[in-house]
Scaffold this motif. Structure first.
Motif, PDB file in Angstrom:
ATOM      1  N   SER A   5       0.813  -1.222   0.000  1.00  0.00           N
ATOM      2  CA  SER A   5       0.000   0.000   0.000  1.00  0.00           C
ATOM      3  C   SER A   5       0.839   1.260   0.000  1.00  0.00           C
ATOM      4  CB  SER A   5      -0.905   0.040   1.241  1.00  0.00           C
ATOM      5  OG  SER A   5      -1.480  -1.198   1.494  1.00  0.00           O
ATOM      6  N   ALA A   6       2.131   1.146  -0.177  1.00  0.00           N
ATOM      7  CA  ALA A   6       2.991   2.326  -0.090  1.00  0.00           C
ATOM      8  C   ALA A   6       2.801   3.253  -1.283  1.00  0.00           C
ATOM      9  CB  ALA A   6       4.453   1.910   0.001  1.00  0.00           C
ATOM     10  N   THR A   7       3.227   4.510  -1.114  1.00  0.00           N
ATOM     11  CA  THR A   7       3.136   5.531  -2.161  1.00  0.00           C
ATOM     12  C   THR A   7       3.516   4.940  -3.507  1.00  0.00           C
ATOM     13  OG1 THR A   7       4.237   6.816  -0.455  1.00  0.00           O
ATOM     14  CG2 THR A   7       3.644   7.960  -2.494  1.00  0.00           C
TER      15      THR A   7
ATOM     16  N   LEU B 143      -6.384   1.426   9.223  1.00  0.00           N
ATOM     17  CA  LEU B 143      -6.278   0.113   8.586  1.00  0.00           C
ATOM     18  C   LEU B 143      -7.452  -0.081   7.628  1.00  0.00           C
ATOM     19  CD1 LEU B 143      -5.193  -2.185  11.566  1.00  0.00           C
ATOM     20  CD2 LEU B 143      -3.774  -1.066   9.845  1.00  0.00           C
TER      21      LEU B 143
ATOM     22  N   LEU C  88      -6.853   2.014   4.578  1.00  0.00           N
ATOM     23  CA  LEU C  88      -5.910   1.410   3.630  1.00  0.00           C
ATOM     24  C   LEU C  88      -6.627   0.356   2.780  1.00  0.00           C
ATOM     25  CD1 LEU C  88      -2.779   1.180   5.939  1.00  0.00           C
ATOM     26  CD2 LEU C  88      -2.853   2.331   3.733  1.00  0.00           C
TER      27      LEU C  88
ATOM     28  N   GLN D 163      -7.081   0.333  -1.311  1.00  0.00           N
ATOM     29  CA  GLN D 163      -6.733  -0.784  -2.186  1.00  0.00           C
ATOM     30  C   GLN D 163      -7.880  -1.109  -3.140  1.00  0.00           C
ATOM     31  OE1 GLN D 163      -5.443  -4.002   0.335  1.00  0.00           O
ATOM     32  NE2 GLN D 163      -3.781  -2.782   1.197  1.00  0.00           N
TER      33      GLN D 163
ATOM     34  N   PHE E 257       1.824   4.567   8.664  1.00  0.00           N
ATOM     35  CA  PHE E 257       1.624   4.104   7.306  1.00  0.00           C
ATOM     36  C   PHE E 257       0.627   4.956   6.517  1.00  0.00           C
ATOM     37  CE2 PHE E 257       2.875   0.411   9.876  1.00  0.00           C
ATOM     38  CZ  PHE E 257       4.089   0.138   9.262  1.00  0.00           C
TER      39      PHE E 257
ATOM     40  N   ALA F 138       1.114   5.929   2.354  1.00  0.00           N
ATOM     41  CA  ALA F 138       0.236   5.160   1.476  1.00  0.00           C
ATOM     42  C   ALA F 138       0.333   5.620   0.024  1.00  0.00           C
ATOM     43  CB  ALA F 138      -1.205   5.274   1.960  1.00  0.00           C
ATOM     44  N   THR F 139      -0.107   4.762  -0.866  1.00  0.00           N
ATOM     45  CA  THR F 139      -0.119   5.036  -2.309  1.00  0.00           C
ATOM     46  C   THR F 139      -0.577   6.461  -2.576  1.00  0.00           C
ATOM     47  OG1 THR F 139      -1.150   2.842  -2.361  1.00  0.00           O
ATOM     48  CG2 THR F 139      -0.748   3.932  -4.471  1.00  0.00           C
TER      49      THR F 139
END
Lengths: 335, 335
Positions: A283-285, B250, B253, B257, B280, B284-285
């Motif tokens: 789920s990272a950047t 959580l 996230l 997704q 996190f 995140a993305t």
DNA sequence: CTGAAAGCGCTTACAG
DNA sequence: CTGAAAGCGCTTACAG
């Protein structure tokens, strides 16, 4: 209000303390009618057994102690969860200690667990605790080592082939065109770090055009990754690496933050690869390529090896070695 | 090899068991020479005190038990770390139990802690444990409630103003142009969820053009967020919300997704806002806007309130209420 | 099936 | 400053 004791329950139920104890621990030895009366008395008084007394007399503590390197790292919470699940089936409470990669904390938890005479210890070691673990075992406590094959001949263990993990990582980075690889993690004394590094080095040395350097950190957290990356980015451009291999995902996330902060593009300018494949890596950047370890299964298997060791102290030592798996994501995919 | 006991140490040092005990527990009562001989004997024999016996005789256990809702949630590992740090200074080991939001697990850990006669209990409750906690306290165990102001009059507590958090979240989403807001989290019986939801609802009702709905989940993990979001995306376009408020990060996230998987753009098509501001969330993305709670400070303060309660059982009940803080990131920034 | 007695390993008054 | 005695609350043989 005084706390109710066995003798209070016995008096209320009109039986002896021995019968109360039998009702609790060996109900098959007690008649149904007596059992019911005892149970009623227990409920009435809100009796709660004193574990210290039970343990002292019975001579054993069913609990199992576990010491992890970082309780805030999802990898270790997953391992602990796997272990806890299996131990719960065996009716064994799990006491979790966090060494935070510090030898003094590790020693404190070992003290605590020994004083409590736990039935077994699961440990991911920081320092050189082997001599101590030997003494622990000689006193009758089962020991299983997690994540380390040092001491392999003496204690059952669960681990992952970290050299292979390092090789997988390096092989993938090279295949994506990396030529200057920096490995980031530490402390260097930690077995896992050594093996991941060595595996990577071995693979990179087979490619004459590629080079590798090691940036040691104090810890394996996000902050360490950020700082190491900052130091790399302070170099002149032509001395920078073109790929970072972080020895765990928390470090990798720190690297990613520093790279983003300096507007370095991932993977175009610098590739990034982590280890553990914690949920947050995906789920990272920029989703992070990572070397996956079967964390929950490792915990479960550690608990199982501990069960075998407690049930038969003479049982042969066993080693379970899992294979790591590379999970490729954007952070290393240049096309 | 038998385990060394006080009497073995006494024999080796040429003193009585009482003197060994004094050397260990009240060194000021023992002459320096005797102390040295006892210490040497302890080292020689590798003597480790039996905690069960000590505790039984001394009548108290210094340890503190803590029960959290999700040991894998960084928010709770942070709270636990804060508590542990403060307790370590007081020489009190922390025993950590994970209820995983299940009442049966919560009860099991309460049993365990009571049987061990811990000095105190820190708990983020799942079920209606107040009657039980009353009994626990009446038996002499200090209790501090984390993250809940139910039972506020009876037990000291540490919490965050979750209604205010919900208001902050809704206010921000509305200011960014959201008109159909879905709140995702659960179970609905959890006090934190209720308050965050209610705060959001109150704010949204002040804007006649905006609406809010609640999607209840079984748990507060990534999987729950993913599933709820999938169900939203299965709707016709015009029935979809334009903003998601996840009651923790959580869940957020997981939402992210699912949104990414369906190529829904964040924040352009749907905005996303979380709660807790775990590390996190920022990595995140799409970096996630979140309502921050001062997790480590909360743990520290809980431990401090427990200290006060153990030192003086008559001490007045105290409530510490922290204010939440909105941290704005990309996931809600439309321009 | 039930109970009286002993003892787990330590610490705590108390007497010296 | 040191030691003999008692006892913390249970469970375990053992006898009935």
């Amino acid at each position: 209000m005084a706390v109710a004791q066995v003798r209070d329950v016995a008096k209320k139920a009109g039986v002896s303390p021995a019968t109360v104890s039998n009702a609790l621990n060996h109900p098959e030895k007690v008649s149904a009618a007596t059992l019911a009366r005892v149970q009623a008395a227990i409920d009435d008084l809100g009796y709660i057994r004193n574990d210290a007394a039970r343990q002292l007399r019975a001579g054993s503590n069913p609990a199992v102690g576990m010491i992890v390197l970082d309780a805030a790292n999802p990898y270790f919470t997953d391992v602990a969860q796997g272990a806890e699940q299996h131990l719960a089936e065996l009716r064994r409470p799990l006491l979790l200690g966090n060494s935070a990669q510090r030898e003094d904390r590790e020693a404190t938890y070992l003290d605590l667990f020994e004083q409590q005479r736990v039935a077994g210890i699961l440990i991911a070691p920081v320092g050189n605790v082997l001599p101590r673990l030997r003494r622990v075992r000689d006193r009758g406590t089962a020991v299983v080592i997690i994540d380390r094959n040092a001491g392999a001949d003496e204690f059952s263990s669960v681990s992952v082939d970290d050299k292979q993990g390092g090789r997988l990582a390096a092989d993938h980075l090279l295949s994506q065109g990396a030529r200057r690889i920096a490995v980031i993690g530490g402390p260097g004394g930690l077995r896992q770090v050594q093996h991941r590094l060595r595996g990577a080095q071995q693979r990179i040395q087979q490619s004459p055009e590629a080079s590798v350097e090691f940036l040691e950190t104090d810890a394996m957290d996000t902050e360490s990754g950020r700082r190491s990356t900052e130091s790399l980015l302070a170099r002149p451009l032509h001395e920078r690496p073109d790929a970072l291999f972080a020895t765990n995902d928390l470090v990798a996330l720190g690297c990613l933050q520093a790279l983003a902060h300096h507007r370095v593009r991932v993977p175009e300018d610098i590739m990034l690869l982590g280890y553990d494949d914690i949920a947050f890596a995906a789920s990272a950047t920029i989703p992070i390529t990572s070397v996956r370890q079967p964390s929950a299964r490792m915990g479960l298997q550690a608990a199982e090896l501990l069960r075998l060791a407690t049930e038969d102290p003479q049982a042969a030592v066993q080693h379970t070695v899992f294979q790591p798996e590379l999970i490729v994501r954007e952070s290393t995919s240049r096309e």
